[in-house]
Design a protein around this motif. Structure first.
Motif, PDB file in Angstrom:
ATOM      1  N   VAL A   1       4.339   9.865   4.671  1.00  0.00           N
ATOM      2  CA  VAL A   1       5.590  10.060   3.370  1.00  0.00           C
ATOM      3  C   VAL A   1       5.959   8.850   2.691  1.00  0.00           C
ATOM      4  O   VAL A   1       5.594   8.257   1.520  1.00  0.00           O
ATOM      5  CB  VAL A   1       7.135  10.458   3.677  1.00  0.00           C
ATOM      6  N   ARG A   2       6.146   7.360   2.969  1.00  0.00           N
ATOM      7  CA  ARG A   2       6.675   5.986   2.573  1.00  0.00           C
ATOM      8  C   ARG A   2       5.539   5.565   1.918  1.00  0.00           C
ATOM      9  O   ARG A   2       5.067   5.162   1.231  1.00  0.00           O
ATOM     10  CB  ARG A   2       6.322   5.046   3.729  1.00  0.00           C
ATOM     11  N   ALA A   3       4.167   5.932   2.560  1.00  0.00           N
ATOM     12  CA  ALA A   3       2.191   5.240   2.024  1.00  0.00           C
ATOM     13  C   ALA A   3       2.865   6.142   0.571  1.00  0.00           C
ATOM     14  O   ALA A   3       2.389   5.636  -0.896  1.00  0.00           O
ATOM     15  CB  ALA A   3       1.736   5.361   2.672  1.00  0.00           C
TER      16      ALA A   3
ATOM     17  N   ALA B   1      -3.787   3.008  -0.191  1.00  0.00           N
ATOM     18  CA  ALA B   1      -2.960   2.431   0.737  1.00  0.00           C
ATOM     19  C   ALA B   1      -3.731   1.144   1.204  1.00  0.00           C
ATOM     20  O   ALA B   1      -4.912   1.274   1.676  1.00  0.00           O
ATOM     21  CB  ALA B   1      -2.313   3.288   1.597  1.00  0.00           C
ATOM     22  N   SER B   2      -3.376   0.327   1.856  1.00  0.00           N
ATOM     23  CA  SER B   2      -4.129  -0.681   2.442  1.00  0.00           C
ATOM     24  C   SER B   2      -3.315  -1.765   3.255  1.00  0.00           C
ATOM     25  O   SER B   2      -2.001  -1.197   3.617  1.00  0.00           O
ATOM     26  CB  SER B   2      -4.132  -2.098   1.368  1.00  0.00           C
ATOM     27  N   HIS B   3      -4.082  -2.975   3.587  1.00  0.00           N
ATOM     28  CA  HIS B   3      -3.216  -3.783   4.459  1.00  0.00           C
ATOM     29  C   HIS B   3      -2.484  -2.939   6.003  1.00  0.00           C
ATOM     30  O   HIS B   3      -3.389  -2.092   6.469  1.00  0.00           O
ATOM     31  CB  HIS B   3      -2.722  -4.604   4.196  1.00  0.00           C
ATOM     32  N   GLN B   4      -1.355  -3.703   6.196  1.00  0.00           N
ATOM     33  CA  GLN B   4      -0.332  -3.173   7.423  1.00  0.00           C
ATOM     34  C   GLN B   4      -0.059  -2.014   7.230  1.00  0.00           C
ATOM     35  O   GLN B   4      -0.170  -1.186   8.387  1.00  0.00           O
ATOM     36  CB  GLN B   4       1.100  -4.235   7.743  1.00  0.00           C
ATOM     37  N   THR B   5      -0.077  -1.463   6.199  1.00  0.00           N
ATOM     38  CA  THR B   5      -0.174   0.132   5.742  1.00  0.00           C
ATOM     39  C   THR B   5      -0.830   1.293   6.634  1.00  0.00           C
ATOM     40  O   THR B   5      -0.985   2.531   7.132  1.00  0.00           O
ATOM     41  CB  THR B   5       0.552   0.717   3.996  1.00  0.00           C
ATOM     42  N   ALA B   6      -1.892   0.744   5.720  1.00  0.00           N
ATOM     43  CA  ALA B   6      -3.192   1.435   5.661  1.00  0.00           C
ATOM     44  C   ALA B   6      -3.433   1.315   7.517  1.00  0.00           C
ATOM     45  O   ALA B   6      -3.922   2.231   8.641  1.00  0.00           O
ATOM     46  CB  ALA B   6      -4.664   1.068   5.397  1.00  0.00           C
TER      47      ALA B   6
ATOM     48  N   HIS C   1       2.328  -1.425   1.872  1.00  0.00           N
ATOM     49  CA  HIS C   1       1.495  -2.030   1.348  1.00  0.00           C
ATOM     50  C   HIS C   1       0.382  -1.435   0.772  1.00  0.00           C
ATOM     51  O   HIS C   1      -0.261  -0.652   0.787  1.00  0.00           O
ATOM     52  CB  HIS C   1       0.588  -2.982   1.971  1.00  0.00           C
ATOM     53  N   VAL C   2       0.033  -1.426  -0.527  1.00  0.00           N
ATOM     54  CA  VAL C   2      -0.486  -1.164  -1.367  1.00  0.00           C
ATOM     55  C   VAL C   2      -1.848  -1.911  -2.079  1.00  0.00           C
ATOM     56  O   VAL C   2      -1.680  -2.893  -2.664  1.00  0.00           O
ATOM     57  CB  VAL C   2       0.071  -0.142  -2.461  1.00  0.00           C
ATOM     58  N   THR C   3      -2.849  -1.606  -2.604  1.00  0.00           N
ATOM     59  CA  THR C   3      -3.825  -2.015  -3.273  1.00  0.00           C
ATOM     60  C   THR C   3      -3.747  -1.577  -4.862  1.00  0.00           C
ATOM     61  O   THR C   3      -4.265  -0.614  -4.961  1.00  0.00           O
ATOM     62  CB  THR C   3      -4.892  -2.496  -3.300  1.00  0.00           C
TER      63      THR C   3
ATOM     64  N   ARG D   1       7.218  -3.522  -8.850  1.00  0.00           N
ATOM     65  CA  ARG D   1       8.307  -4.618  -7.990  1.00  0.00           C
ATOM     66  C   ARG D   1       9.343  -4.171  -7.449  1.00  0.00           C
ATOM     67  O   ARG D   1      10.304  -4.815  -7.430  1.00  0.00           O
ATOM     68  CB  ARG D   1       9.425  -5.566  -9.619  1.00  0.00           C
ATOM     69  N   ARG D   2       9.286  -2.931  -6.541  1.00  0.00           N
ATOM     70  CA  ARG D   2      10.189  -1.916  -6.147  1.00  0.00           C
ATOM     71  C   ARG D   2      10.209  -2.995  -4.605  1.00  0.00           C
ATOM     72  O   ARG D   2       9.639  -3.540  -3.847  1.00  0.00           O
ATOM     73  CB  ARG D   2       9.940  -0.859  -5.839  1.00  0.00           C
ATOM     74  N   ARG D   3      11.278  -2.736  -4.384  1.00  0.00           N
ATOM     75  CA  ARG D   3      11.743  -3.733  -3.495  1.00  0.00           C
ATOM     76  C   ARG D   3      11.338  -2.593  -1.668  1.00  0.00           C
ATOM     77  O   ARG D   3      11.503  -1.673  -1.630  1.00  0.00           O
ATOM     78  CB  ARG D   3      13.661  -3.651  -2.908  1.00  0.00           C
ATOM     79  N   GLY D   4      10.155  -3.400  -1.158  1.00  0.00           N
ATOM     80  CA  GLY D   4       9.849  -2.551   0.247  1.00  0.00           C
ATOM     81  C   GLY D   4       8.593  -2.274  -0.785  1.00  0.00           C
ATOM     82  O   GLY D   4       7.923  -1.851   1.210  1.00  0.00           O
ATOM     83  N   VAL D   5       7.805  -2.855  -1.652  1.00  0.00           N
ATOM     84  CA  VAL D   5       6.466  -2.191  -1.709  1.00  0.00           C
ATOM     85  C   VAL D   5       6.101  -3.836  -2.195  1.00  0.00           C
ATOM     86  O   VAL D   5       6.384  -4.610  -2.876  1.00  0.00           O
ATOM     87  CB  VAL D   5       6.558  -1.055  -2.797  1.00  0.00           C
ATOM     88  N   VAL D   6       4.869  -3.839  -1.689  1.00  0.00           N
ATOM     89  CA  VAL D   6       4.037  -5.024  -1.854  1.00  0.00           C
ATOM     90  C   VAL D   6       3.214  -4.060  -2.433  1.00  0.00           C
ATOM     91  O   VAL D   6       1.589  -3.871  -1.570  1.00  0.00           O
ATOM     92  CB  VAL D   6       3.315  -5.617  -0.370  1.00  0.00           C
TER      93      VAL D   6
END
Length: 326
Positions: A66-68, A81-86, A101-103, A112-117
């Motif tokens: 859900v967070r992804a 979704a990518s990196h640690q999240t994937a 983490h998303v690409t 720029r949202r906190r908690g999202v890279v």
């Protein structure tokens, strides 16, 4: 006071809502306003905010999936979704940093949202992604490469790679092909990690224990060896085994400590192995995270008693990844 609507599917929406909204999936504030859900309604207990401007029905548990979805909703079209999240969504063991983490493609602005890279792609989307459980995410091969690119250390990368092979999420050849397509950043550690990957590894701790031994310069044990009794029947499978020396190195997570029957069975089997001439070194999490040096001493002593020749000097690289505690 008007009761805030909580739409669960387009089929049961009130006629007052001109635009269908499934509130059990993450949605933006703009989506809510279009569906005539006001800011005041979004602040009630009927909804929960996942990220700034991204909401979901309060009855939905904010799982990693859900967070992804919420992060992808925030970033925009073409993101995945990518990196640690994937890795988490593929159930690949990696250290997590609590962020999603998303690409996103270059045409999309950085979130720029906190908690999202938000990362930029290093590989064409068609090659780097796959749909899994309804979410577009990095392939396991791309996860391996992305982790290397963003600074994962050698041991963590081997743990992830062993899991990828063990769970048959990718093959060794497909991982090697993905590494060949990598940009220069991280390619050295990715290439080196590939040389340490082994198939059939059962757990992350088994990978860590094997890497501790190898980085100290001890011989490489075989992975998941089946030991048979004198009559040829299956006795037990062990994590790591020096077959020629008859030395078994076993990680024990004490998962059977509360099962007296299993615990006693393990004791009897170990006694039988000792009668067959095997030396068994049992290693716990303490022996990896707090006392790695002592673990190396124990394994080296068992190998020496079995007649194995070891290097006179122990390599020191293991200390970089297994500092232990004084």
């Amino acid at each position: 006071m008007m009761k805030p609507p909580v739409p669960t599917s387009p089929a049961n929406l009130s006629p007052a809502h001109p635009t269908p909204l499934n509130a059990r999936q993450p949605f933006t504030r703009a989506d809510a306003l279009t569906a005539r859900i006001s800011d005041a309604m979004l602040r009630t207990k009927a909804y929960q905010r996942i990220f700034h401007g991204i909401y979901v029905c309060s009855s939905v548990h904010p799982t990693p999936r859900v967070r992804a979805q919420a992060a992808l909703c925030a970033v925009g079209t073409g993101a995945y979704a990518s990196h640690q999240t994937a890795a988490q969504l593929w159930a690949i063991p990696v250290p997590l940093d609590g962020r999603v983490h998303v690409t996103a493609p270059p045409g999309e602005g950085r979130n720029r949202r906190r908690g999202v890279v938000t990362h930029r792609p290093s590989t064409p989307v068609a090659t780097a992604t796959r749909v899994n459980d309804g979410i577009v995410m990095s392939t396991p091969e791309q996860v391996f490469c992305d982790l290397a690119t963003t600074g994962s250390n050698l041991v963590d990368l081997v743990v992830a790679g062993d899991a990828i092979l063990s769970r048959k999420l990718a093959s060794r050849s497909s991982l090697e092909a993905a590494v060949r397509r990598m940009p220069s950043a991280g390619i050295a550690v990715a290439r080196r990690a590939l040389t340490f990957l082994r198939e059939g590894v059962d757990s992350p701790m088994e990978s860590r224990l094997r890497m501790l031994l190898l980085l100290a310069g001890l011989p490489e044990p075989q992975v998941n060896v089946i030991v048979r009794s004198t009559d040829g029947s299956w006795l037990r499978r062990f994590d790591l085994c020096y077959c020629n020396s008859r030395v078994i190195v076993e990680y024990d997570g004490r998962q059977h400590a509360d099962d007296p029957g299993q615990w006693e069975s393990d004791i009897y089997r170990r006694e039988q192995l000792e009668r067959m001439g095997y030396r068994i070194v049992i290693v716990t999490a303490t022996g990896i995270y707090r006392e790695p040096g002592r673990t190396l001493d124990r394994v080296a002593e068992a190998l020496k008693l079995a007649g194995s020749e070891l290097p006179r000097r122990r390599k020191v690289e293991w200390q970089q990844y297994f500092p232990g505690q004084s």
